[in-house]
Every structure is written in structure tokens, then in C-alpha cells.
Design a protein around this motif. Structure first.
Motif, PDB file in Angstrom:
ATOM      1  N   PHE A 626     110.601  70.779  90.442  1.00  0.00           N
ATOM      2  CA  PHE A 626     111.701  69.840  90.679  1.00  0.00           C
ATOM      3  C   PHE A 626     111.242  68.516  91.288  1.00  0.00           C
ATOM      4  O   PHE A 626     111.982  67.533  91.256  1.00  0.00           O
ATOM      5  N   GLN A 627     110.044  68.469  91.846  1.00  0.00           N
ATOM      6  CA  GLN A 627     109.589  67.211  92.435  1.00  0.00           C
ATOM      7  C   GLN A 627     109.256  66.170  91.371  1.00  0.00           C
ATOM      8  O   GLN A 627     109.129  64.986  91.674  1.00  0.00           O
ATOM      9  N   SER A 628     109.113  66.622  90.125  1.00  0.00           N
ATOM     10  CA  SER A 628     108.961  65.710  88.992  1.00  0.00           C
ATOM     11  C   SER A 628     110.255  65.736  88.187  1.00  0.00           C
ATOM     12  O   SER A 628     111.156  66.522  88.468  1.00  0.00           O
ATOM     13  N   ASP A 629     110.356  64.890  87.184  1.00  0.00           N
ATOM     14  CA  ASP A 629     111.514  64.947  86.294  1.00  0.00           C
ATOM     15  C   ASP A 629     111.518  66.276  85.553  1.00  0.00           C
ATOM     16  O   ASP A 629     110.455  66.801  85.189  1.00  0.00           O
ATOM     17  N   VAL A 630     112.697  66.844  85.336  1.00  0.00           N
ATOM     18  CA  VAL A 630     112.799  68.151  84.684  1.00  0.00           C
ATOM     19  C   VAL A 630     113.553  68.028  83.363  1.00  0.00           C
ATOM     20  O   VAL A 630     114.502  67.247  83.255  1.00  0.00           O
ATOM     21  N   ARG A 631     113.121  68.772  82.400  1.00  0.00           N
ATOM     22  CA  ARG A 631     113.753  68.743  81.084  1.00  0.00           C
ATOM     23  C   ARG A 631     114.720  69.918  80.946  1.00  0.00           C
ATOM     24  O   ARG A 631     114.373  71.048  81.280  1.00  0.00           O
ATOM     25  N   VAL A 632     115.888  69.608  80.451  1.00  0.00           N
ATOM     26  CA  VAL A 632     116.963  70.589  80.350  1.00  0.00           C
ATOM     27  C   VAL A 632     117.264  70.854  78.878  1.00  0.00           C
ATOM     28  O   VAL A 632     117.423  69.919  78.094  1.00  0.00           O
ATOM     29  N   SER A 633     117.335  72.139  78.511  1.00  0.00           N
ATOM     30  CA  SER A 633     117.705  72.493  77.140  1.00  0.00           C
ATOM     31  C   SER A 633     118.358  73.863  77.149  1.00  0.00           C
ATOM     32  O   SER A 633     118.171  74.653  78.078  1.00  0.00           O
ATOM     33  N   ASP A 634     119.105  74.135  76.122  1.00  0.00           N
ATOM     34  CA  ASP A 634     119.731  75.444  75.998  1.00  0.00           C
ATOM     35  C   ASP A 634     118.668  76.528  75.920  1.00  0.00           C
ATOM     36  O   ASP A 634     118.840  77.630  76.458  1.00  0.00           O
ATOM     37  N   ASN A 635     117.554  76.214  75.287  1.00  0.00           N
ATOM     38  CA  ASN A 635     116.471  77.185  75.153  1.00  0.00           C
ATOM     39  C   ASN A 635     115.897  77.572  76.511  1.00  0.00           C
ATOM     40  O   ASN A 635     115.530  78.733  76.738  1.00  0.00           O
ATOM     41  N   SER A 636     115.843  76.604  77.443  1.00  0.00           N
ATOM     42  CA  SER A 636     115.307  76.916  78.773  1.00  0.00           C
ATOM     43  C   SER A 636     116.202  77.909  79.506  1.00  0.00           C
ATOM     44  O   SER A 636     115.717  78.784  80.233  1.00  0.00           O
ATOM     45  N   PHE A 637     117.507  77.821  79.296  1.00  0.00           N
ATOM     46  CA  PHE A 637     118.422  78.775  79.935  1.00  0.00           C
ATOM     47  C   PHE A 637     118.314  80.150  79.288  1.00  0.00           C
ATOM     48  O   PHE A 637     118.472  81.174  79.955  1.00  0.00           O
ATOM     49  N   LYS A 638     118.041  80.186  77.997  1.00  0.00           N
ATOM     50  CA  LYS A 638     117.837  81.467  77.320  1.00  0.00           C
ATOM     51  C   LYS A 638     116.601  82.171  77.865  1.00  0.00           C
ATOM     52  O   LYS A 638     116.606  83.383  78.088  1.00  0.00           O
ATOM     53  N   GLN A 639     115.536  81.410  78.080  1.00  0.00           N
ATOM     54  CA  GLN A 639     114.304  81.993  78.607  1.00  0.00           C
ATOM     55  C   GLN A 639     114.510  82.523  80.015  1.00  0.00           C
ATOM     56  O   GLN A 639     114.066  83.627  80.348  1.00  0.00           O
ATOM     57  N   VAL A 640     115.197  81.743  80.833  1.00  0.00           N
ATOM     58  CA  VAL A 640     115.463  82.170  82.198  1.00  0.00           C
ATOM     59  C   VAL A 640     116.398  83.383  82.204  1.00  0.00           C
ATOM     60  O   VAL A 640     116.265  84.280  83.046  1.00  0.00           O
ATOM     61  N   SER A 641     117.322  83.450  81.262  1.00  0.00           N
ATOM     62  CA  SER A 641     118.232  84.597  81.165  1.00  0.00           C
ATOM     63  C   SER A 641     117.450  85.887  80.929  1.00  0.00           C
ATOM     64  O   SER A 641     117.828  86.951  81.435  1.00  0.00           O
ATOM     65  N   GLU A 642     116.359  85.786  80.169  1.00  0.00           N
ATOM     66  CA  GLU A 642     115.538  86.966  79.911  1.00  0.00           C
ATOM     67  C   GLU A 642     114.837  87.424  81.196  1.00  0.00           C
ATOM     68  O   GLU A 642     114.747  88.620  81.472  1.00  0.00           O
ATOM     69  N   VAL A 643     114.366  86.479  81.979  1.00  0.00           N
ATOM     70  CA  VAL A 643     113.758  86.827  83.265  1.00  0.00           C
ATOM     71  C   VAL A 643     114.806  87.445  84.179  1.00  0.00           C
ATOM     72  O   VAL A 643     114.552  88.456  84.852  1.00  0.00           O
ATOM     73  N   TYR A 644     115.997  86.850  84.189  1.00  0.00           N
ATOM     74  CA  TYR A 644     117.085  87.399  85.006  1.00  0.00           C
ATOM     75  C   TYR A 644     117.392  88.837  84.597  1.00  0.00           C
ATOM     76  O   TYR A 644     117.606  89.711  85.449  1.00  0.00           O
ATOM     77  N   ARG A 645     117.425  89.080  83.291  1.00  0.00           N
ATOM     78  CA  ARG A 645     117.731  90.434  82.799  1.00  0.00           C
ATOM     79  C   ARG A 645     116.708  91.445  83.326  1.00  0.00           C
ATOM     80  O   ARG A 645     117.082  92.559  83.730  1.00  0.00           O
ATOM     81  N   LYS A 646     115.434  91.055  83.372  1.00  0.00           N
ATOM     82  CA  LYS A 646     114.399  91.965  83.872  1.00  0.00           C
ATOM     83  C   LYS A 646     114.570  92.231  85.361  1.00  0.00           C
ATOM     84  O   LYS A 646     114.408  93.364  85.821  1.00  0.00           O
ATOM     85  N   VAL A 647     114.908  91.190  86.108  1.00  0.00           N
ATOM     86  CA  VAL A 647     115.133  91.368  87.542  1.00  0.00           C
ATOM     87  C   VAL A 647     116.360  92.239  87.776  1.00  0.00           C
ATOM     88  O   VAL A 647     116.346  93.153  88.613  1.00  0.00           O
ATOM     89  N   ARG A 648     117.407  91.987  87.029  1.00  0.00           N
ATOM     90  CA  ARG A 648     118.634  92.780  87.183  1.00  0.00           C
ATOM     91  C   ARG A 648     118.381  94.248  86.820  1.00  0.00           C
ATOM     92  O   ARG A 648     118.852  95.158  87.509  1.00  0.00           O
ATOM     93  N   ASN A 649     117.640  94.470  85.738  1.00  0.00           N
ATOM     94  CA  ASN A 649     117.315  95.844  85.337  1.00  0.00           C
ATOM     95  C   ASN A 649     116.497  96.549  86.405  1.00  0.00           C
ATOM     96  O   ASN A 649     116.619  97.759  86.602  1.00  0.00           O
ATOM     97  N   THR A 650     115.637  95.786  87.085  1.00  0.00           N
ATOM     98  CA  THR A 650     114.873  96.378  88.188  1.00  0.00           C
ATOM     99  C   THR A 650     115.810  96.825  89.292  1.00  0.00           C
ATOM    100  O   THR A 650     115.681  97.944  89.825  1.00  0.00           O
ATOM    101  N   PHE A 651     116.761  95.968  89.655  1.00  0.00           N
ATOM    102  CA  PHE A 651     117.755  96.352  90.669  1.00  0.00           C
ATOM    103  C   PHE A 651     118.489  97.619  90.230  1.00  0.00           C
ATOM    104  O   PHE A 651     118.694  98.550  91.025  1.00  0.00           O
ATOM    105  N   ARG A 652     118.875  97.664  88.975  1.00  0.00           N
ATOM    106  CA  ARG A 652     119.654  98.800  88.482  1.00  0.00           C
ATOM    107  C   ARG A 652     118.833 100.088  88.507  1.00  0.00           C
ATOM    108  O   ARG A 652     119.337 101.154  88.867  1.00  0.00           O
TER     109      ARG A 652
END
Length: 922
Positions: A626-652
């Protein structure tokens, strides 16, 4: 009996799917019902105070990704601090004055400004601002940002305005405030002066002209028939020309071209010759600039003189070295003009139209005057060259239209009088990234006085009265009285009452023997508004303090809020308003372009939260640099969603395998845990230390990767993978099973706390499912502390070595699977031929190797030298993979010769048969 029913499979009501867009509003409603902000503050009230002071966003329009990036980063820090031994209040704020709201009413809302009094129009501005605040507040809260949302600070609040008046008064008392006629950035589109912070540079196409000024009196240095050549990209300023500036130490050549003599800087002669297409110019004489001081030239359009002066501001970077000087249209022009007692001629009005002081061009808009003036210069024979260039030019950051320099009477804050204190305060501040110090230091070192007056109506009035002789009146008495009036009534009272009714009762002043007073009509620069927040908020509120521990804003605020806050704070207190400053970059589209509605590349936070959820947006913010300019795209949220899914599955998974676990009665002490369990706790401790250090360093991407790697590599790919055989197969109270559950419990509790500042909705969703939690929210507990494990370094080194061996075994199993020797790993038998080092390692491991490798059988075949040719060779081990001998147990799926040995359970191995007999006897 159905043997599958005897397996202790995971049981939890924690849902697999996050369904965040629907779930998060429910969680936020619970936070609201339980007054979570107040509960957190009550819990931490006796702790040391940590203040992150919110820079106020402007109260106009929906949130963009820059807003989300900024507020969520602040929320990470505040939430972490409140879980780390601090009382960390968060008071959000809004900037509410200024042109955008005036424009929104007149253009978008079609308010007829002329039909209203100033006070009536300001009332509409205030109502509009509060409507925008309410809208933005809902959007910020939807992002999960925790704060004192219904007790924010607002720059139009009477108490805020009262403190701002105090800041102005204190600066005036110290002699830092003055009124003067100076050229300032002027926006014809806004009809107001601007500060440097309100200027942005954009490319602009401008005329480029070379103009000859005939020498009228050569003062004995010049013959009197020469012409000085100036160059400018603003022909409209030629009517305001009163002189020509030369550098005193530069050489100037008098050159003859076709019987005409010209004067240009020697260093620029070659370039001028090329531009003007001269053929064989003859240098007649060379003189220093100082020798030409006092030479008089004739204005090319009017019957008046232009004086030749000298100044250090003249350079040889471009032009002719003879600088067209119009004291009313340039700061350096003004300064040199003052030195030579020139008038301050400014023949352009507030809307950008030429006045009667520019004969022949009156009523023409300044940009259109360029053509008319150039044509007149052509007619007079003074125009030597006309071309066009595209160059970087100052624009009004609000209207996006070009600005001009225009001399007007304005109020200034004299930065030069306390510049050294400002520079010292910058050096005393911690800057992240470190280049921020250099950036602001250079700005302050080089900046001129701050123009703080604006010719608008929607803002805080400049609290100055005038006597009958026009003398400004600023006294402690008037400042205190106006401040009190504003605190009680708001600043609108300035426009509702006459000057005498705004003064203290019975007030008298030597400048007004008849008791007649007038009041200033200008308002303060909005940067003075927000820049006063250190006093209007940090000092005003009892739950905050000055200086703040941290200011966190976008990198554009070095010239904005960081700068104005520094100036007002050092002027008033002698110190910076902040101890540390952290800045972030801008949110750009996928291709690195600025988001723009016209391009159609805008991604707004509300779209992301509606589609993915706020925790996905927050996790994405944590993942980027974040200290540099950041690029935003729908694809970046899809990738992060996959990481979130793995973390959530770990909790479960962790929750599911703790359904029958009670921390108070089932937990195993460290002394009784197996080595592999202790190894995982060592890794968990290292995660705690690493994540907490990353929070302290604002390294949220480090947290993102650390948590993800721990969940996927150390937990899921190793510990949780082999633990299933024990968790599902063994009896409920089996020692190994309780050992693993102890580790799972610590991992679950730790991970939930560590991710809470970043994924607050998910963490609070997990929290009530964790056995034994008394607190209503994870927000009401502290960050985990790393436990003490005896000989942890030796233990970690040993098991790290084992993990390398395990990697080799997994590679050998994969090869065997590919050539159809085995199917699943549980159908395999592994034979290890080892070096002395590996053999010693295996001898020291007391856990079941076949469980750790997730195979049905493991044998030690001797030294690595004795390995058969069919073995898979690695650095310290050779591995032979064969199909395991025996039958497959119906319950645990291990292939073993012991299947069928128990006559009561012929399809089970002896281990499963024993579990059934001891735990499931009918």
C-alpha cells in the motif's frame, strides 16, 4: 453396526460458505446492538493512550477505492493497538467547507445563488454537507471500520470553528498573519485565490512568443538602437509588463542580425539563433548583466517604459536570459519589482477578463487575449517568433481548469518567520516510508508564504475587523469574542450580523474614533480548516491527545494535510501535530491508470462489498504494497477470495474437530504433548511473533502471507493432514487425539485473534463457536502471547529436518502413483535407506512414521549404500515404494495384514477392532 458411524468426524455449525455480503450486515447489527466501540473503549480505558488522528475526507459523493484503502488501513492499526495494551480511540472526521459543495448546490441542485442571502446559502451548504456525511458514514461502517461514528468531528461544527478561530488568533498574535498585495495562484473558474496545496499540474498547449523591446536609454552601455528579446508562454501578461530581468553575473551578447542589434544571454545565443532562424549573427559586444541594470526599454504595445533590472531568479534553462517581468502576475516578478519600486499592475479581473488597465483588450478572457495581443505585437513589429508548445501547467485541483498568477490583496501566513522550527519538527517526526521526510522537508524549505484567504462564502470567516481608516483589527479581545460567538451560534453569525454586533460590547479602537467598523468578507482556506484539527479535535476532546501518535493519509497529503497541520501546529505549539506519519499510494485500475468515469474503469467499494464482502476487500488491502500505488481489478478480488476460502476452511476444520473438546478438562500440558505437537506450537509461537511484529511495522502484506502460509503449509499440508487418522479413528479420549486437539485449540484461538483486525467479521463469526469463550467478541480480548516451550530451537531444527525428509517421501510417492505402483498414499509401503544423519533422526522420533507419512507401512532398510537400483535417490535417503501387503480396513482404510484377526470384526484391523470394543460395546 455401521463402522462409518463410529468415526469421530468433524462436527460444527460454522458454515463452509462465508456468504459475506449477507452475513456481514447481520454481524454489524450485533456490533451496533452491543455498542462494540464503547465496550472496547471501556475495557481499555486505563491503558496508555494511542491516537491515530483521522484526516477528514471531503463530505461530497460516494466513497471511492482511495477512501476504502485509507480507512481500512487505519482500522487495521486501531484494532491491533486496542488488542495490544493500548487505549486506541478512533474519532472519524469530515471536511465540509469549500467550493465543491457550493458547486454541487448551484449546478447539481440548481440553487439560484443570487436569490439567497449569504447566510441562507450557507445554511443550504450545511444541510447538504450533513446529508453527504450520513451517506459516507454508512458506507464506511459497511467496510467494518470501527469508530466513534455518531460523535465524529466535523469542520463546520461550532466548537470546531471556535477552536479554528483560536488558532488563527494565536498565529496573528505571534505576527505570523498579515495582509498584503502579492501575486498568488488565482483560479478564474473558482473566482478565488488558491494555495499551493490546491494546485495540480496537467499538460496544456500554450503559445510561445519571442518579443523585441526597443532600447530607449542605453545608459552609456548600449548604443540605444538595440532590442532586448524576451520569451514567454503567456502573451496575455504582456500588457502588465513593467520591466525585464537579467542575471547580474551572466554574460550578455549584443549581436547584429541584418543591421539590427539584439541583446540575449550568451549561453542561449545558439538556441535563439536556431529558433529565430538567424543567419550568421555577429557578436558586437559582450557585457555582464549587472552592467545593463537601469537601461530603459520601450513597452512594445504602450507608450511606457520597461526597466532593465537584475535578479538571481534568471536562469539559462530556456528562453533568452532576458525575463519578461510583470509584478502583478508572478511571485519572482513581484519580488524584483518591489526591489526597484515598480507598481503592481494586474489588468485581469477575478473572472479572468482583461480590465481597462490593458487598453485595447478590455473585456477579453485572458486565454482569448493571447491571440489578440500576439496580433498587436505582430503589427508593431515586436513579434519575432510565434509557435506553440505543450507543457506542464498549474490547474485548479477542484475545477481542473488552468490557473493564473494574479496580484490581489490577500491574507497570508508568514511561513518564513518560523521555517526553521518547521524543518526541525519534520526531522523530529518518524516517517514511513522514510522518503516522506525528505519530500516534506524540501517542500517547506522552498515554499513561500501561505495564502490563507479565499473569495468564497462557504467556509470559516477570517475574523478580522477594520477601523474607519482601513486598519485591520485583530486583538485577543476580538478573537476570544468571535470564538465564543462561533461556539454558541456557529460561524453563520458572521454573515447574519453587522460588524459592530460581532464585536465585544463597548469595544473601542483608536482606528475608529466614531465607532464605525467593517468586517472581512473573505473566508479561510479549507486547508486551514483541516490543518487546525490538532487543536479543534485533539485538544478539544478529552478522549484524545496532542500530538497524535500517527497521521495516515495518501501521499498527496504531503502538500496538503500533513503540511497544513504542521504549519498551524508548529506556529501555535512549537511542535508538530504528530509523532509519526504513514502514507499510502493511490488506487489505480488494472493497467495502472487513474480511475475515471469517462474511461469506464472505476471499481467502487460498494460494488466489491455487495459482490464479495467487506472482509474480501479488507483482505485485498492487506495483501498489497500500500505504500506504493496499487492496482485494482476484479481478478485481484477473485484471487484474494481463494485465499480467504482456504483460511475459512481452516477455521471450519479446527472448529469441527473440537466439538468434543473442553479446554479446562481435555487440554494436555506441554510436558505431556508429543514432539510433533510441540513442534506445531513452536511454529505457532513464531507466527505470533512474526504477525505482531508485522502489525507494528505496518507490514500487512507480511501478515497476509504469514497467515496464508501457516494455514496451507504448516497446518493443512502437514499437521491437519496426518492428524485425521488420529482424530477420526481413535477413541474420543485417546491421548494422541487430545494432544492434537490441544494444538488445534491453541491454533484456532491464536489465528482468530491474529486476523481479527483484518477480518473482523469473520473473526467475530468464528468466535462464539470456539469452546469456552466468555467474551462477547474477539474485539474484547488481547493479541495472543507466544508460549514458552523448552528447548524449542533444538526441537524446531530437528523437525524441520524431518520435514525435508517427508518432502522426499512425498515426491517418491508421487512418482510411484504416476507409474501405477500405488493408488492413494494409504495403499503404499515405504522403505527408507538412510544416511547416518537421517537414521539418527528417525531413531529419535517416537511418533508413528506411517501416520506422519500417511502410508500403511514404513520400514528402515539399512544404509543408503545398500539401497536397490529401483530406489528413488535423494540427498540423504533412498526410498523404495511398494504396494502395502494385507487387506484394507473398512474403518480406517489402512492396508494391513491385521485385518480379519479379530473374529468379531473381520473387516477391521486390530487397532479399529480395539477402538470399537472399548468405545462402542452394545
Amino acid at each position: 453396526m455401521e463402522y462409518k458411524d463410529t468415526l469421530l468426524m468433524p462436527k460444527t455449525e460454522f458454515p463452509m460458505r462465508g456468504n459475506l455480503p449477507n452475513k456481514e450486515p447481520e454481524i454489524q447489527s450485533k456490533w451496533s446492538e452491543m455498542s462494540i466501540y464503547e465496550k472496547v473503549q471501556e475495557r481499555t480505558k486505563d491503558r496508555p493512550l494511542y491516537v491515530l488522528h483521522d484526516g477528514p475526507p471531503y463530505a461530497n459523493g460516494d466513497l471511492h477505492m482511495g477512501h476504502a484503502l485509507n480507512k481500512v488501513l487505519k482500522d487495521f492499526i486501531v484494532r491491533y493497538k486496542s488488542m495490544s495494551g493500548y487505549n486506541a480511540p478512533y474519532v472519524p472526521g469530515w471536511d465540509t467547507h469549500g467550493l465543491p459543495i457550493e458547486t454541487a448546490l448551484t449546478k447539481n441542485k440548481k440553487v439560484n445563488r443570487k436569490e439567497l442571502s449569504i447566510a441562507e446559502f450557507r445554511k443550504l451548504c450545511e444541510e447538504y454537507a450533513y446529508g453527504q456525511i450520513n451517506s459516507q458514514r454508512e458506507q464506511f461502517m459497511r467496510l467494518g471500520v470501527r469508530g466513534d461514528w455518531f460523535n465524529p468531528y466535523i469542520t463546520l461544527d461550532p466548537a470546531y470553528e471556535a477552536q479554528q478561530i483560536k488558532v488563527f488568533g494565536e498565529m496573528a498574535k505571534k505576527g505570523y498573519i498579515y495582509k498584503g498585495l502579492k501575486p498568488v495562484y488565482w483560479s478564474p473558474s473558482s473566482e478565488s485565490a488558491l494555495a499551493e496545496a490546491e494546485i495540480e499540474y496537467q499538460d496544456k498547449r500554450s503559445p510561445s512568443i519571442y518579443v523585441a523591446f526597443d532600447v530607449k536609454d542605453g545608459k552609456g552601455v548600449l548604443a540605444g538602437d538595440e532590442k532586448l528579446i524576451i520569451w514567454t508562454t503567456t502573451p496575455w501578461t504582456i500588457p502588465a509588463n513593467l520591466g525585464i530581468s537579467l542575471h547580474p553575473e551572466l554574460d550578455y551578447s549584443i549581436v547584429k542580425v541584418d543591421q539590427t542589434s539584439y541583446v540575449v544571454a550568451s549561453a542561449l545565443l545558439e538556441e535563439v539563433t536556431k529558433v529565430l532562424e538567424w543567419e550568421h549573427p555577429e557578436t558586437v559586444k559582450t557585457v555582464k548583466g549587472i552592467e545593463l541594470e537601469g537601461v530603459i526599454t520601450k513597452h512594445p504595445l504602450y507608450d511606457r517604459d520597461s526597466l532593465v533590472m537584475v535578479g538571481e531568479h534568471v536562469t539559462t534553462e530556456a528562453g533568452t536570459g532576458c525575463v519578461h517581468t510583470a509584478p502583478g502576475h508572478g511571485e519572482e516578478d513581484f519580488i524584483v519589482g518591489q526591489k526597484y519600486n515598480l507598481d503592481v499592475l494586474c489588468p485581469v479581473d477575478e473572472k479572468g477578463y482583461m480590465t481597462s488597465e490593458a487598453p485595447g483588450f478590455e473585456g477579453i478572457f485572458y486565454e482569448e487575449a493571447n491571440k489578440a495581443i500576439t496580433e498587436k505585437l505582430q503589427e508593431s513589429g515586436a513579434l519575432l517568433k510565434l509557435s506553440f508548445i505543450t507543457h506542464s501547467y498549474p490547474h485548479d485541483w477542484r475545477t481542473k481548469k488552468p490557473t493564473i498568477f494574479r496580484a490581489t490583496a490577500q491574507w497570508f501566513a508568514s511561513i518564513k518567520d518560523f521555517r526553521q522550527e518547521l524543518l526541525q519538527a519534520i526531522q523530529d517526526t518518524k516517517w514511513v516510508p522514510s522518503w516522506g521526510e525528505t519530500r516534506l522537508f524540501n517542500m517547506v524549505r522552498d515554499r513561500g508564504d501561505w495564502c490563507i484567504s479565499r473569495q468564497r462564502v462557504w467556509g470559516v470567516p477570517i475574523p478580522v475587523f477594520y477601523g474607519e481608516n482601513g486598519e485591520p483589527i485583530i486583538t485577543d479581545e476580538t478573537i476570544d469574542h468571535v470564538s465564543s460567538l462561533f461556539r454558541e451560534h456557529g460561524s453563520n453569525i458572521w454573515f447574519e450580523r453587522e460588524a459592530v454586533d460581532l464585536l465585544p460590547k463597548g469595544f473601542s479602537h483608536a482606528s475608529s474614533p466614531n465607532g464605525q467598523f467593517t468586517k472581512e468578507k473573505d473566508i479561510m482556506d479549507v486547508w486551514f480548516d483541516s490543518g487546525s484539527s490538532h487543536q479543534a479535535v485533539l485538544e478539544e476532546r478529552s478522549d484524545l491527545k496532542r500530538p497524535a501518535d500517527l497521521y495516515l493519509e495518501g501521499s498527496d497529503q504531503y502538500r496538503g494535510w500533513f503540511n497544513s497541520s504542521l504549519s498551524t501546529s508548529v506556529a501555535v505549539t512549537g511542535k508538530a501535530a504528530y509523532k509519526a506519519v504513514l502514507s499510502h499510494g493511490f488506487a489505480l485500475d488494472e493497467q495502472g491508470r487513474k480511475m475515471s468515469k469517462s474511461i469506464g474503469n472505476v471499481i467502487v467499494p460498494s460494488k466489491v462489498t455487495n459482490q464479495y464482502g467487506a472482509d474480501i476487500l479488507r483482505l485485498w488491502i492487506a495483501s498489497v504494497d500500500f505504500q506504493s500505488d496499487v492496482r485494482v481489478s476484479d481478478n485481484s478480488f477473485k484471487q484474494v477470495s481463494e485465499v480467504y476460502r482456504k483460511v475459512r476452511n481452516t477455521f471450519r476444520f479446527l472448529l469441527g474437530n473440537l466439538a468434543d473438546f473442553d479446554q479446562m478438562t481435555n487440554a494436555v500440558s506441554n510436558e505431556n504433548l508429543r514432539e510433533v505437537d510441540l513442534y506445531m506450537l513452536v511454529k505457532l509461537n513464531k507466527l505470533i511473533d512474526k504477525v505482531k511484529k508485522s502489525y507494528e511495522l505496518y507490514d500487512f502484506a507480511g501478515i497476509y502471507h504469514s497467515i496464508h502460509n501457516f494455514c496451507t503449509m504448516e497446518l493443512s499440508s502437514f499437521y491437519l493432514d496426518f492428524a485425521k487418522d488420529i482424530l477420526y479413528i481413535e477413541s474420543e479420549n485417546h491421548h494422541d487425539r487430545r494432544c492434537i486437539q490441544t494444538v488445534l485449540y491453541e491454533s484456532l484461538l491464536t489465528l482468530t485473534k491474529l486476523v481479527a483486525p483484518i477480518l473482523p467479521h469473520t473473526a467475530d463469526e468464528v468466535w462464539p463457536y470456539i469452546p469456552g469463550m466468555a467474551e462477547a467478541s474477539v474485539q474484547l480480548v488481547d493479541m495472543p502471547e507466544a508460549g514458552i516451550i523448552a528447548q524449542s530451537d533444538e526441537l524446531e531444527k530437528k523437525w524441520d529436518h524431518f520435514m525435508l525428509l517427508r518432502d522426499d517421501v512425498l515426491k517418491a510417492l508421487e512418482i510411484a502413483r504416476n507409474v501405477k505402483i500405488i493408488g492413494k498414499s494409504l495403499t503404499a509401503s515405504v522403505t527408507l535407506f538412510t544416511s547416518v544423519k537421517v537414521d539418527a533422526l528417525l531413531q529419535s522420533i517416537h511418533e508413528d512414521l506411517k501416520q506422519l507419512f500417511i502410508v500403511s507401512n514404513v520400514e528402515i532398510g539399512g544404509s543408503v549404500e545398500n539401497a536397490p537400483g529401483t530406489a528413488h535417490k535423494f540427498e540423504d535417503v533412498s526410498i523404495v515404494i511398494t504396494a502395502a501387503e494385507g487387506e484394507t480396513c473398512e474403518r480406517c482404510w489402512i492396508v494391513t495384514p491385521t485385518v480379519g484377526q479379530d473374529v468379531d470384526h473381520l473387516t477391521l484391523c486390530t487397532r479399529c477392532a480395539e477402538v470399537i470394543k472399548t468405545s462402542y460395546t452394545e
